[in-house]
Design a protein around this motif. Structure first.
Motif, PDB file in Angstrom:
ATOM      1  N   ASP A 318      57.870 -13.039 -24.052  1.00  0.00           N
ATOM      2  CA  ASP A 318      58.172 -13.176 -25.476  1.00  0.00           C
ATOM      3  C   ASP A 318      58.005 -11.866 -26.228  1.00  0.00           C
ATOM      4  OD1 ASP A 318      58.640 -16.116 -25.740  1.00  0.00           O
ATOM      5  OD2 ASP A 318      56.626 -16.191 -24.889  1.00  0.00           O
ATOM      6  N   PHE A 319      57.032 -11.046 -25.795  1.00  0.00           N
ATOM      7  CA  PHE A 319      56.708  -9.841 -26.554  1.00  0.00           C
ATOM      8  C   PHE A 319      56.722  -8.560 -25.721  1.00  0.00           C
ATOM      9  CE2 PHE A 319      54.425 -13.474 -28.429  1.00  0.00           C
ATOM     10  CZ  PHE A 319      55.031 -13.502 -29.676  1.00  0.00           C
ATOM     11  N   VAL A 320      56.413  -8.645 -24.449  1.00  0.00           N
ATOM     12  CA  VAL A 320      56.301  -7.440 -23.634  1.00  0.00           C
ATOM     13  C   VAL A 320      56.998  -7.649 -22.292  1.00  0.00           C
ATOM     14  CG1 VAL A 320      54.130  -6.687 -24.688  1.00  0.00           C
ATOM     15  CG2 VAL A 320      54.078  -8.152 -22.654  1.00  0.00           C
ATOM     16  N   SER A 321      57.320  -6.516 -21.659  1.00  0.00           N
ATOM     17  CA  SER A 321      57.888  -6.521 -20.312  1.00  0.00           C
ATOM     18  C   SER A 321      56.892  -5.867 -19.376  1.00  0.00           C
ATOM     19  CB  SER A 321      59.219  -5.768 -20.289  1.00  0.00           C
ATOM     20  OG  SER A 321      59.768  -5.770 -18.987  1.00  0.00           O
ATOM     21  N   ARG A 322      56.816  -6.358 -18.145  1.00  0.00           N
ATOM     22  CA  ARG A 322      55.915  -5.770 -17.162  1.00  0.00           C
ATOM     23  C   ARG A 322      56.542  -5.865 -15.783  1.00  0.00           C
ATOM     24  NH1 ARG A 322      55.770 -10.704 -19.471  1.00  0.00           N
ATOM     25  NH2 ARG A 322      53.618 -11.054 -19.970  1.00  0.00           N
ATOM     26  N   ASP A 323      56.041  -5.052 -14.840  1.00  0.00           N
ATOM     27  CA  ASP A 323      56.561  -5.073 -13.478  1.00  0.00           C
ATOM     28  C   ASP A 323      56.165  -6.363 -12.775  1.00  0.00           C
ATOM     29  OD1 ASP A 323      57.635  -2.561 -13.843  1.00  0.00           O
ATOM     30  OD2 ASP A 323      55.907  -1.513 -12.973  1.00  0.00           O
ATOM     31  N   LEU A 324      56.949  -6.725 -11.780  1.00  0.00           N
ATOM     32  CA  LEU A 324      56.630  -7.874 -10.944  1.00  0.00           C
ATOM     33  C   LEU A 324      56.815  -7.493  -9.488  1.00  0.00           C
ATOM     34  CD1 LEU A 324      59.473  -9.152  -9.699  1.00  0.00           C
ATOM     35  CD2 LEU A 324      59.667 -10.088 -11.996  1.00  0.00           C
ATOM     36  N   SER A 325      56.212  -8.264  -8.619  1.00  0.00           N
ATOM     37  CA  SER A 325      56.383  -8.084  -7.183  1.00  0.00           C
ATOM     38  C   SER A 325      56.217  -9.440  -6.516  1.00  0.00           C
ATOM     39  CB  SER A 325      55.354  -7.088  -6.618  1.00  0.00           C
ATOM     40  OG  SER A 325      54.041  -7.574  -6.804  1.00  0.00           O
ATOM     41  N   GLY A 326      56.747  -9.544  -5.293  1.00  0.00           N
ATOM     42  CA  GLY A 326      56.624 -10.814  -4.611  1.00  0.00           C
ATOM     43  C   GLY A 326      57.247 -10.774  -3.224  1.00  0.00           C
ATOM     44  N   THR A 327      57.333 -11.944  -2.610  1.00  0.00           N
ATOM     45  CA  THR A 327      57.896 -12.063  -1.271  1.00  0.00           C
ATOM     46  C   THR A 327      58.761 -13.318  -1.188  1.00  0.00           C
ATOM     47  OG1 THR A 327      55.959 -13.317  -0.490  1.00  0.00           O
ATOM     48  CG2 THR A 327      55.941 -10.914  -0.146  1.00  0.00           C
ATOM     49  N   ILE A 328      59.653 -13.317  -0.210  1.00  0.00           N
ATOM     50  CA  ILE A 328      60.409 -14.503   0.142  1.00  0.00           C
ATOM     51  C   ILE A 328      60.211 -14.715   1.634  1.00  0.00           C
ATOM     52  CG2 ILE A 328      62.518 -13.086   0.246  1.00  0.00           C
ATOM     53  CD1 ILE A 328      64.089 -15.705  -0.280  1.00  0.00           C
ATOM     54  N   ASP A 329      59.646 -15.851   1.981  1.00  0.00           N
ATOM     55  CA  ASP A 329      59.315 -16.204   3.365  1.00  0.00           C
ATOM     56  C   ASP A 329      60.187 -17.400   3.749  1.00  0.00           C
ATOM     57  OD1 ASP A 329      58.207 -16.725   5.804  1.00  0.00           O
ATOM     58  OD2 ASP A 329      56.208 -17.226   5.058  1.00  0.00           O
ATOM     59  N   GLY A 330      61.341 -17.108   4.367  1.00  0.00           N
ATOM     60  CA  GLY A 330      62.290 -18.192   4.625  1.00  0.00           C
ATOM     61  C   GLY A 330      62.846 -18.684   3.304  1.00  0.00           C
ATOM     62  N   ASP A 331      62.491 -19.928   2.938  1.00  0.00           N
ATOM     63  CA  ASP A 331      62.925 -20.466   1.651  1.00  0.00           C
ATOM     64  C   ASP A 331      61.799 -20.490   0.625  1.00  0.00           C
ATOM     65  OD1 ASP A 331      61.330 -22.433   2.709  1.00  0.00           O
ATOM     66  OD2 ASP A 331      62.725 -24.088   2.314  1.00  0.00           O
ATOM     67  N   ALA A 332      60.610 -19.981   1.009  1.00  0.00           N
ATOM     68  CA  ALA A 332      59.462 -20.003   0.106  1.00  0.00           C
ATOM     69  C   ALA A 332      59.377 -18.696  -0.688  1.00  0.00           C
ATOM     70  CB  ALA A 332      58.168 -20.216   0.892  1.00  0.00           C
ATOM     71  N   VAL A 333      59.298 -18.813  -1.994  1.00  0.00           N
ATOM     72  CA  VAL A 333      59.289 -17.647  -2.884  1.00  0.00           C
ATOM     73  C   VAL A 333      57.977 -17.615  -3.660  1.00  0.00           C
ATOM     74  CG1 VAL A 333      60.459 -16.467  -4.776  1.00  0.00           C
ATOM     75  CG2 VAL A 333      61.783 -17.824  -3.139  1.00  0.00           C
ATOM     76  N   ARG A 334      57.408 -16.414  -3.759  1.00  0.00           N
ATOM     77  CA  ARG A 334      56.197 -16.220  -4.557  1.00  0.00           C
ATOM     78  C   ARG A 334      56.324 -14.888  -5.294  1.00  0.00           C
ATOM     79  NH1 ARG A 334      50.950 -18.121  -4.873  1.00  0.00           N
ATOM     80  NH2 ARG A 334      49.368 -16.604  -5.481  1.00  0.00           N
ATOM     81  N   ILE A 335      56.245 -14.944  -6.614  1.00  0.00           N
ATOM     82  CA  ILE A 335      56.401 -13.763  -7.460  1.00  0.00           C
ATOM     83  C   ILE A 335      55.238 -13.702  -8.437  1.00  0.00           C
ATOM     84  CG2 ILE A 335      57.852 -12.641  -9.209  1.00  0.00           C
ATOM     85  CD1 ILE A 335      60.238 -14.108  -7.938  1.00  0.00           C
ATOM     86  N   ARG A 336      54.729 -12.494  -8.675  1.00  0.00           N
ATOM     87  CA  ARG A 336      53.574 -12.337  -9.553  1.00  0.00           C
ATOM     88  C   ARG A 336      53.778 -11.145 -10.487  1.00  0.00           C
ATOM     89  NH1 ARG A 336      48.090 -10.127  -9.314  1.00  0.00           N
ATOM     90  NH2 ARG A 336      46.592 -11.640 -10.141  1.00  0.00           N
ATOM     91  N   SER A 337      53.401 -11.309 -11.744  1.00  0.00           N
ATOM     92  CA  SER A 337      53.414 -10.197 -12.697  1.00  0.00           C
ATOM     93  C   SER A 337      52.065 -10.142 -13.390  1.00  0.00           C
ATOM     94  CB  SER A 337      54.528 -10.364 -13.726  1.00  0.00           C
ATOM     95  OG  SER A 337      54.221 -11.400 -14.642  1.00  0.00           O
ATOM     96  N   LEU A 338      51.712  -8.950 -13.837  1.00  0.00           N
ATOM     97  CA  LEU A 338      50.391  -8.742 -14.432  1.00  0.00           C
ATOM     98  C   LEU A 338      50.493  -7.787 -15.602  1.00  0.00           C
ATOM     99  CD1 LEU A 338      47.268  -9.007 -14.300  1.00  0.00           C
ATOM    100  CD2 LEU A 338      47.277  -7.092 -12.694  1.00  0.00           C
ATOM    101  N   TYR A 339      49.967  -8.212 -16.732  1.00  0.00           N
ATOM    102  CA  TYR A 339      49.833  -7.370 -17.921  1.00  0.00           C
ATOM    103  C   TYR A 339      48.336  -7.213 -18.146  1.00  0.00           C
ATOM    104  CZ  TYR A 339      50.720  -5.719 -22.735  1.00  0.00           C
ATOM    105  OH  TYR A 339      50.796  -4.973 -23.888  1.00  0.00           O
ATOM    106  N   THR A 340      47.814  -6.017 -17.888  1.00  0.00           N
ATOM    107  CA  THR A 340      46.368  -5.840 -17.787  1.00  0.00           C
ATOM    108  C   THR A 340      45.682  -5.762 -19.147  1.00  0.00           C
ATOM    109  OG1 THR A 340      46.612  -3.439 -17.670  1.00  0.00           O
ATOM    110  CG2 THR A 340      46.623  -4.653 -15.590  1.00  0.00           C
ATOM    111  N   GLU A 341      44.355  -6.014 -19.142  1.00  0.00           N
ATOM    112  CA  GLU A 341      43.600  -6.080 -20.384  1.00  0.00           C
ATOM    113  C   GLU A 341      43.421  -4.730 -21.053  1.00  0.00           C
ATOM    114  OE1 GLU A 341      39.601  -7.403 -20.232  1.00  0.00           O
ATOM    115  OE2 GLU A 341      39.055  -6.206 -18.502  1.00  0.00           O
ATOM    116  N   GLU A 342      43.796  -3.648 -20.380  1.00  0.00           N
ATOM    117  CA  GLU A 342      43.726  -2.343 -21.043  1.00  0.00           C
ATOM    118  C   GLU A 342      44.735  -2.254 -22.185  1.00  0.00           C
ATOM    119  OE1 GLU A 342      46.708   0.154 -18.050  1.00  0.00           O
ATOM    120  OE2 GLU A 342      44.562   0.572 -18.068  1.00  0.00           O
TER     121      GLU A 342
END
Length: 359
Positions: A318-342
């Protein structure tokens, strides 16, 4: 309100809640230029970054005093020092949590320093009808806080430290009998959360389970154990848990030792080290994501680039953009993004699911 970059954290929201605008400074020359006629305060989060350097508490206080601007040090997680190290370094105010090192009421704390400023804080809180009336500390909590301070100054801290260490050594001796498990007592640096801790490590490939999984399983068990995930310091991939003793009661170290021993002596391989399966699709492109929160909804956008099993890109919220990373294992997808407290807040998103057709 001026905040040095090293002091941005999720708790500075409490200061922003009164309507103050944050001016973040990264260097001494920026600090000098940041002061103006409407500067109300400088906020510093206590810790190693505030102990020395061009933006230490002492350095900032020297500049602020020349401008007539008070300095507040947030020492919520620290032990109480008498005489107070932060006031000696030039701070005008220092705040402590009641429920951490002092082990008093969670709903209370201490504000120490210049009498006129402490009185001003009191005027704006209960029993008066100022901004902080809704955050009132009851008589019961105030009395509990007084007792916690009195107990702190009477406590034999050396004997307490020895007792904590003996508990950790008991746990260490128990789990170290398991082949492939190492345990070592770690001494703290600085004043925050000042307690010895025990780091228990193992090879995740050999045991088939990570420290994160062990910590989660023990937290969800009965009795519930609250441990921190840990990692080895070298190039290796050791995983493990860290144990903090200063909230334990006598005898509970035996419970921790027995539960952790039982878990690691016969581990269930929940995190097998298997290669990722070939991806069933290429997710590269723009994905519109609908998010349902506990209260409210939102629409975010994920810009994905897939290379083999690896995914990277950006997450536009809604307010900020941040990098993401993840994996795809066959049909299983996992993606994570982090906007740090700094940045003054911490936003962690984890998206997981399976590919079905075109979705």
């Amino acid at each position: 309100m001026i905040i040095p970059k090293h002091s941005r954290n999720v708790y500075d929201a409490a200061v922003r809640a009164v309507g103050a605008r944050v001016i973040e400074v990264k260097a001494a020359e920026e600090l000098e230029a940041a002061f103006g006629p409407r500067t109300a305060m400088v906020y510093i989060l206590a810790g190693p970054n505030a102990d020395e350097g061009p933006l230490s508490t002492r350095a900032i206080a020297e500049v602020a005093k020349g401008k007539g601007v008070p300095v507040l040090v947030d020492a919520a997680a620290e032990i109480l020092t008498i005489p107070n190290v932060h006031l000696q370094a030039g701070a005008d105010l220092v705040g402590y949590s009641g429920g951490k090192c002092l082990r008093g009421p969670q709903t209370a704390g201490l504000l120490l320093g210049r009498k006129d400023l402490v009185r001003a804080a009191w005027v704006h809180s209960a029993p008066h009808h100022g901004f902080a009336r809704g955050l009132k500390v009851g008589k019961e909590e105030a009395t509990g806080m007084l007792m916690a301070v009195e107990m702190w100054v009477r406590r034999d801290h050396t004997a307490e430290w020895s007792r904590w260490t003996s508990w950790l050594e008991h746990i260490s001796r128990r789990v170290a009998t398991i082949g492939g498990v190492t345990a070592s007592v770690v001494q703290p640096v600085g004043l925050s959360n000042r307690t010895p801790s025990l780091k228990v490590l193992w090879d995740p490939k050999r045991f088939g389970i990570s420290g994160e999984t062990v910590a989660r399983e023990l937290f969800d068990g009965d009795p519930r154990l609250a441990l921190f995930p840990a990692r080895g310091e070298g190039e290796g991939s050791e995983t493990g848990v860290s144990i903090n003793p200063y909230m334990l009661s006598p005898g509970e170290e035996k419970i921790v030792a027995d539960r952790l021993y039982a878990f690691l002596s016969n581990p269930t391989r929940k995190d097998p080290d298997a290669p990722l399966a070939p991806p069933v699709a290429d997710l590269s492109g723009q994905w519109d994501v609908g998010i349902e929160y506990a209260a409210g909804t939102s629409r975010h956008v994920l810009h994905l680039r897939q290379r083999g099993n690896e995914i990277d890109g950006s997450h536009q919220g809604d307010f900020v953009s941040r990098d993401l990373s993840g994996t795809i294992d066959g049909d299983a997808v996992r993606i994570r993004s982090l906007y740090t407290e700094e940045n003054g807040d911490a936003l962690v998103f984890t998206f997981s699911g399976r590919i079905e057709g075109d979705s």
